[in-house]
Design an enzyme around this catalytic site. Structure first.
Site, short mmCIF file in Angstrom:
data_model
loop_
_atom_site.label_atom_id
_atom_site.label_comp_id
_atom_site.label_asym_id
_atom_site.label_seq_id
_atom_site.Cartn_x
_atom_site.Cartn_y
_atom_site.Cartn_z
N HIS A 195 0.72 5.27 1.17
CA HIS A 195 0.01 6.31 1.93
C HIS A 195 0.05 7.60 1.12
O HIS A 195 1.12 8.03 0.67
CB HIS A 195 0.72 6.61 3.25
CG HIS A 195 0.74 5.50 4.24
ND1 HIS A 195 -0.09 5.49 5.33
CD2 HIS A 195 1.49 4.37 4.31
CE1 HIS A 195 0.15 4.40 6.05
NE2 HIS A 195 1.12 3.70 5.45
N HIS A 244 0.84 -1.20 0.00
CA HIS A 244 0.00 0.00 0.00
C HIS A 244 0.87 1.24 0.00
O HIS A 244 2.00 1.23 0.49
CB HIS A 244 -0.94 0.02 1.22
CG HIS A 244 -0.21 -0.10 2.52
ND1 HIS A 244 0.21 -1.29 3.04
CD2 HIS A 244 0.19 0.85 3.40
CE1 HIS A 244 0.83 -1.08 4.19
NE2 HIS A 244 0.83 0.21 4.43
P1 5GP Z 1 2.11 0.73 7.29
O1 5GP Z 1 2.66 1.02 8.65
O2 5GP Z 1 2.11 -0.75 6.98
O3 5GP Z 1 2.74 1.56 6.20
O4 5GP Z 1 0.62 1.25 7.34
C1 5GP Z 1 -0.47 0.48 7.67
C2 5GP Z 1 -1.65 1.43 7.78
O5 5GP Z 1 -2.84 0.67 7.74
C3 5GP Z 1 -1.70 2.24 9.08
O6 5GP Z 1 -1.60 3.63 8.79
C4 5GP Z 1 -3.04 1.87 9.72
O7 5GP Z 1 -3.71 2.97 10.28
C5 5GP Z 1 -3.80 1.28 8.54
N1 5GP Z 1 -4.73 0.23 8.91
C6 5GP Z 1 -4.45 -0.88 9.65
N2 5GP Z 1 -5.55 -1.65 9.78
C7 5GP Z 1 -6.54 -1.01 9.08
C8 5GP Z 1 -7.92 -1.31 8.84
O8 5GP Z 1 -8.47 -2.32 9.29
N3 5GP Z 1 -8.62 -0.43 8.09
C9 5GP Z 1 -8.05 0.70 7.58
N4 5GP Z 1 -8.83 1.51 6.86
N5 5GP Z 1 -6.75 1.02 7.79
C10 5GP Z 1 -6.02 0.17 8.53
#
Ligand code: 5GP
Ligand code: ZN
Length: 137
Positions: free
Chosen positions: A101, A99
């Protein structure tokens, strides 16, 4: 049922707040909302990280990111927009489904990324570059 939370969101098995989708990508609101308008651009077919994307997914993510970024700009008028994408635990990845951001930014909004520059001499840069170039040979 998949134990990947984003696969489950994409399959509609758990709720999400969707903003855009096309053949290869789904964009939904990040539940954490570091700033209002914070979204995640995901690939519909599971890939753990950037390394695992096929060319069609990689192209679609770039296309979607640019489109959704313009929509966020027009909707929220942020002072800036950060594009953040983590691969691996050491890089800060917490959900192991690729993903990107898209994060609207404002002065002094508390978001921080330290950037400890090393400014090595040119010979070092040449050595690092050669290691990467060799992988294409
Ligand atoms: P990472 O740290 O892997 O770059 O970001 C993961 C992101 O996923 C975090 O910003 C967190 O808020 C988001 N996230 C985790 N679980 C969920 C979920 O169940 N639904 C949504 N909409 N976002 C999620
Ligand atoms: Zn997944």
């Amino acid at each position: 049922m998949s134990d990947c939370v984003f696969c489950r969101i994409i399959a509609g098995q758990i709720p999400s707040t969707r903003v855009y989708e096309d053949e290869h990508t789904l964009t939904f609101m990040d539940i954490g909302q570091v700033n209002p308008g914070h979204v995640l651009v995901t690939v519909k077919k599971h890939a753990d990280n950037l390394y695992a994307l096929d060319d069609a997914q990689a192209a679609a993510v770039a296309h979607t990111s640019a489109r959704v970024a313009r929509a966020i700009r027009d909707a929220f008028k942020p002072e800036g927009l950060s594009v953040y994408q983590a691969n691996g635990k050491a890089a800060g990845q917490t959900v192991f489904h690729y993903h990107v951001h898209l994060l609207p930014r404002h002065a002094a909004d508390g978001m921080e990324l330290t950037w400890p520059v090393k400014n090595p001499p040119r010979e070092k840069l040449e050595g690092y570059a050669e290691k990467i170039r060799k992988q294409f040979a």
